[in-house]
Design a protein around this motif. Structure first.
Motif, PDB file in Angstrom:
ATOM      1  N   ILE A 169      20.372  12.148  21.930  1.00 58.89           N
ATOM      2  CA  ILE A 169      20.460  12.662  23.296  1.00 58.89           C
ATOM      3  C   ILE A 169      19.715  11.743  24.262  1.00 58.89           C
ATOM      4  O   ILE A 169      19.992  11.721  25.465  1.00 58.89           O
ATOM      5  N   GLY A 170      18.799  10.935  23.744  1.00 59.54           N
ATOM      6  CA  GLY A 170      18.137   9.934  24.573  1.00 59.54           C
ATOM      7  C   GLY A 170      19.108   8.907  25.111  1.00 59.54           C
ATOM      8  O   GLY A 170      18.874   8.305  26.164  1.00 59.54           O
ATOM      9  N   SER A 171      20.228   8.693  24.406  1.00 59.17           N
ATOM     10  CA  SER A 171      21.278   7.792  24.900  1.00 59.17           C
ATOM     11  C   SER A 171      21.918   8.383  26.154  1.00 59.17           C
ATOM     12  O   SER A 171      22.160   7.674  27.137  1.00 59.17           O
ATOM     13  N   TYR A 172      22.195   9.685  26.103  1.00 65.10           N
ATOM     14  CA  TYR A 172      22.750  10.365  27.282  1.00 65.10           C
ATOM     15  C   TYR A 172      21.756  10.311  28.441  1.00 65.10           C
ATOM     16  O   TYR A 172      22.131  10.042  29.586  1.00 65.10           O
ATOM     17  N   MET A 173      20.472  10.557  28.144  1.00 62.84           N
ATOM     18  CA  MET A 173      19.449  10.491  29.186  1.00 62.84           C
ATOM     19  C   MET A 173      19.389   9.102  29.805  1.00 62.84           C
ATOM     20  O   MET A 173      19.229   8.961  31.016  1.00 62.84           O
ATOM     21  N   SER A 174      19.516   8.066  28.980  1.00 68.22           N
ATOM     22  CA  SER A 174      19.462   6.694  29.486  1.00 68.22           C
ATOM     23  C   SER A 174      20.605   6.422  30.452  1.00 68.22           C
ATOM     24  O   SER A 174      20.420   5.790  31.502  1.00 68.22           O
ATOM     25  N   ILE A 175      21.800   6.882  30.102  1.00 68.64           N
ATOM     26  CA  ILE A 175      22.955   6.709  30.992  1.00 68.64           C
ATOM     27  C   ILE A 175      22.722   7.438  32.306  1.00 68.64           C
ATOM     28  O   ILE A 175      23.041   6.934  33.392  1.00 68.64           O
ATOM     29  N   GLU A 176      22.136   8.638  32.221  1.00 69.46           N
ATOM     30  CA  GLU A 176      21.846   9.397  33.438  1.00 69.46           C
ATOM     31  C   GLU A 176      20.800   8.701  34.296  1.00 69.46           C
ATOM     32  O   GLU A 176      20.895   8.702  35.525  1.00 69.46           O
ATOM     33  N   VAL A 177      19.786   8.109  33.668  1.00 66.74           N
ATOM     34  CA  VAL A 177      18.786   7.349  34.426  1.00 66.74           C
ATOM     35  C   VAL A 177      19.457   6.187  35.141  1.00 66.74           C
ATOM     36  O   VAL A 177      19.188   5.916  36.317  1.00 66.74           O
ATOM     37  N   LEU A 178      20.344   5.493  34.436  1.00 67.71           N
ATOM     38  CA  LEU A 178      21.080   4.379  35.040  1.00 67.71           C
ATOM     39  C   LEU A 178      21.891   4.854  36.238  1.00 67.71           C
ATOM     40  O   LEU A 178      21.967   4.168  37.261  1.00 67.71           O
ATOM     41  N   ARG A 179      22.473   6.041  36.125  1.00 69.12           N
ATOM     42  CA  ARG A 179      23.270   6.595  37.211  1.00 69.12           C
ATOM     43  C   ARG A 179      22.416   6.995  38.421  1.00 69.12           C
ATOM     44  O   ARG A 179      22.792   6.804  39.574  1.00 69.12           O
ATOM     45  N   LYS A 283      25.474  22.930  26.234  1.00 66.94           N
ATOM     46  CA  LYS A 283      26.121  23.417  27.455  1.00 66.94           C
ATOM     47  C   LYS A 283      26.596  22.243  28.322  1.00 66.94           C
ATOM     48  O   LYS A 283      27.732  22.213  28.783  1.00 66.94           O
ATOM     49  N   LYS A 284      25.729  21.260  28.527  1.00 66.78           N
ATOM     50  CA  LYS A 284      26.074  20.131  29.381  1.00 66.78           C
ATOM     51  C   LYS A 284      27.083  19.198  28.717  1.00 66.78           C
ATOM     52  O   LYS A 284      28.027  18.710  29.363  1.00 66.78           O
ATOM     53  N   LEU A 285      26.911  18.953  27.425  1.00 62.93           N
ATOM     54  CA  LEU A 285      27.761  17.985  26.749  1.00 62.93           C
ATOM     55  C   LEU A 285      29.101  18.565  26.305  1.00 62.93           C
ATOM     56  O   LEU A 285      29.892  17.888  25.634  1.00 62.93           O
ATOM     57  N   SER A 286      29.376  19.809  26.698  1.00 67.22           N
ATOM     58  CA  SER A 286      30.715  20.367  26.511  1.00 67.22           C
ATOM     59  C   SER A 286      31.659  19.814  27.571  1.00 67.22           C
ATOM     60  O   SER A 286      32.882  19.938  27.457  1.00 67.22           O
ATOM     61  N   GLU A 287      31.082  19.232  28.609  1.00 70.14           N
ATOM     62  CA  GLU A 287      31.871  18.624  29.676  1.00 70.14           C
ATOM     63  C   GLU A 287      32.385  17.252  29.238  1.00 70.14           C
ATOM     64  O   GLU A 287      31.819  16.611  28.354  1.00 70.14           O
ATOM     65  N   THR A 288      33.457  16.796  29.868  1.00 72.72           N
ATOM     66  CA  THR A 288      34.010  15.472  29.582  1.00 72.72           C
ATOM     67  C   THR A 288      33.067  14.396  30.097  1.00 72.72           C
ATOM     68  O   THR A 288      32.551  14.501  31.209  1.00 72.72           O
ATOM     69  N   PRO A 289      32.786  13.367  29.298  1.00 73.73           N
ATOM     70  CA  PRO A 289      31.914  12.285  29.767  1.00 73.73           C
ATOM     71  C   PRO A 289      32.440  11.653  31.045  1.00 73.73           C
ATOM     72  O   PRO A 289      33.647  11.655  31.309  1.00 73.73           O
ATOM     73  N   MET A 294      30.891   5.019  33.615  1.00 73.00           N
ATOM     74  CA  MET A 294      30.658   4.081  32.515  1.00 73.00           C
ATOM     75  C   MET A 294      31.531   2.834  32.640  1.00 73.00           C
ATOM     76  O   MET A 294      31.099   1.741  32.279  1.00 73.00           O
ATOM     77  N   ARG A 295      32.743   3.002  33.170  1.00 75.78           N
ATOM     78  CA  ARG A 295      33.581   1.811  33.390  1.00 75.78           C
ATOM     79  C   ARG A 295      32.970   0.906  34.449  1.00 75.78           C
ATOM     80  O   ARG A 295      33.008  -0.325  34.341  1.00 75.78           O
ATOM     81  N   GLU A 296      32.386   1.519  35.477  1.00 76.21           N
ATOM     82  CA  GLU A 296      31.754   0.732  36.535  1.00 76.21           C
ATOM     83  C   GLU A 296      30.564  -0.068  36.001  1.00 76.21           C
ATOM     84  O   GLU A 296      30.266  -1.155  36.481  1.00 76.21           O
ATOM     85  N   LYS A 297      29.892   0.481  34.987  1.00 78.64           N
ATOM     86  CA  LYS A 297      28.695  -0.151  34.424  1.00 78.64           C
ATOM     87  C   LYS A 297      28.943  -0.726  33.031  1.00 78.64           C
ATOM     88  O   LYS A 297      27.997  -1.030  32.312  1.00 78.64           O
ATOM     89  N   GLN A 298      30.204  -0.902  32.649  1.00 84.86           N
ATOM     90  CA  GLN A 298      30.527  -1.239  31.263  1.00 84.86           C
ATOM     91  C   GLN A 298      29.876  -2.531  30.770  1.00 84.86           C
ATOM     92  O   GLN A 298      29.538  -2.653  29.593  1.00 84.86           O
ATOM     93  N   SER A 299      29.650  -3.476  31.649  1.00 83.05           N
ATOM     94  CA  SER A 299      29.011  -4.723  31.227  1.00 83.05           C
ATOM     95  C   SER A 299      27.522  -4.529  30.941  1.00 83.05           C
ATOM     96  O   SER A 299      26.878  -5.409  30.366  1.00 83.05           O
ATOM     97  N   GLN A 300      26.977  -3.384  31.337  1.00 82.78           N
ATOM     98  CA  GLN A 300      25.561  -3.094  31.140  1.00 82.78           C
ATOM     99  C   GLN A 300      25.315  -2.068  30.044  1.00 82.78           C
ATOM    100  O   GLN A 300      24.187  -1.615  29.864  1.00 82.78           O
ATOM    101  N   ILE A 301      26.362  -1.718  29.289  1.00 79.18           N
ATOM    102  CA  ILE A 301      26.250  -0.633  28.312  1.00 79.18           C
ATOM    103  C   ILE A 301      26.624  -1.108  26.916  1.00 79.18           C
ATOM    104  O   ILE A 301      27.594  -1.838  26.731  1.00 79.18           O
ATOM    105  N   ALA A 302      25.834  -0.666  25.919  1.00 75.87           N
ATOM    106  CA  ALA A 302      26.138  -0.942  24.511  1.00 75.87           C
ATOM    107  C   ALA A 302      25.814   0.310  23.696  1.00 75.87           C
ATOM    108  O   ALA A 302      24.877   1.043  24.012  1.00 75.87           O
TER     109      ALA A 302
END
Length: 367
Positions: A169-179, A283-289, A294-302
């Motif tokens: 879930i820290g991966s999800y948090m990291s993406i949210e921080v980036l956002r 509850k939150k991750l039942s939603e579609t990613p 992520m496409r906008e930031k795809q070069s910054q994501i692994a």
């Protein structure tokens, strides 16, 4: 969520940190990662110099006691901020962070931060050894806000790029921080890369383990009962609790992981926060990613996926491949579990993978 709990109860056994050839697929590297990373040389003797130990620090972030693990380089070229999974106990990642520091030649300043669980128990905020928050429960949103506060307070004046590394879930948090960073208008902070390890990004409806945990976490009565049972184990003498862990779930675990489980997780307030956080995750991750972001930031994501990981199933690997074609994706087939940091081999293997991603990223930025 963490398999550290596998020896505690039938349901708690499935709680995982949401806690040799390497077959991979990336958009930028066509060779197998075992060749690219030189995994045939992956052992302790190839770490640079004498291994430097992490430093533990208890810090106040927006009024909440936060446990930190840090390694400070003399002249850092970048800062790695690590966000653990659930349970958010940084001690589980001591070996991983130490290995990563050495593999980066000591050029990165590394901070591993506990996930805060805002709750009546102590977790991520209040996934801490002491019940600082007096059993208050903390949600996924509150934990993300806590990470944002930490960055705003601690990292806004650093002059090197930041790389976010998250587990489960820290991966999800990291993406949210980036956002969210642009929304906070912190001009002095530059996040250049976001790496998710065994990421938990969406509910896996095919997983019976997740279904069981979801039912447990959703019920206040069942959650309290399970937490009470876990807390009773924590009341055993230290030698007894360590013996039970080492002869059940922790048979192959490193010393630091066994210690982290016994000192942190086997407490009512921590377990209660683990389950409350899990409830809000489902509850939150039942939603579609948010594929658009992520496409906008795809070069910054692994992302690194596990071949047998129900928290980050290969189904999600395929979805990211289709929706975020520019992201660097890999699958670990070495046999390490979702809770990779609980074993010496897992911590070293994943540290090699992360170090390789960071080095390649730095090379590409310099060209």
């Amino acid at each position: 969520m963490s398999p550290m709990l596998t020896g505690l109860s039938p349901t708690a056994r499935t709680l995982c940190f949401p806690l040799s050839s390497f077959c991979c697929r990336t958009r930028h590297l066509s060779n197998c990662a075992s060749r690219e990373m030189g995994l045939e040389t992956m052992d302790k003797t190839h770490l640079i110099g004498e291994k430097k130990s992490v430093n533990f620090r208890l810090h106040n972030v927006s009024g909440y006691k936060t446990e930190l693990l840090e390694i400070q380089a003399a002249d850092p070229k970048l800062h790695v901020l690590f966000i653990p999974g659930n349970p958010g106990v940084v001690s589980f990642y001591a070996d991983f962070l130490e290995n990563l520091y050495e593999l980066l030649d000591g050029t990165a300043s590394i901070t591993g931060k506990t996930c805060l669980l805002l709750s009546s128990s102590v977790g991520y905020i209040s996934h801490t050894k002491k019940n600082w928050e007096h059993r208050r429960l903390f949600s996924l949103e509150e934990q993300i806000n806590h990470k944002m506060d930490f960055i705003k307070l601690e990292l806004q004046n650093i002059e090197v790029p930041i790389i976010l590394v998250g587990h489960s879930i820290g991966s999800y948090m990291s993406i949210e921080v980036l956002r969210r960073l642009p929304e906070k208008v912190i001009a002095t902070i530059s996040v250049v890369y976001c790496i998710g390890l065994y990421p938990f990004l969406a509910v896996n409806t095919r997983s019976s383990e997740q279904s069981s945990i979801r039912r447990l976490a959703k019920s206040p009565i069942l959650s309290a009962a399970a937490s009470f049972a876990v807390g009773l184990l924590g009341l055993l003498p230290t030698k007894a609790s360590r013996f039970l862990v080492q002869h059940s779930v922790g048979k192959s675990w490193c010393t630091s992981a066994v210690e982290a489980l016994c000192t942190h997780v086997l407490q009512y307030h921590v377990m209660r926060n683990v389950l409350f956080l899990a409830m809000t995750e489902f509850k939150k991750l039942s939603e579609t990613p948010d594929w658009k972001f992520m496409r906008e930031k795809q070069s910054q994501i692994a992302f690194l996926f596990g071949a047998e990981d129900h928290w980050g199933p290969l189904q999600m690997f395929d979805e990211i491949s289709s929706n975020v074609p520019g992201a660097a994706l890999a699958v670990e087939r070495e046999g390490h579990s979702h809770a990779f940091s609980c074993t010496t081999a897992g911590s070293l293997w994943v540290a090699h993978h992360v170090a390789n991603l960071i080095k390649n990223r730095r090379i590409s930025l310099s060209q």
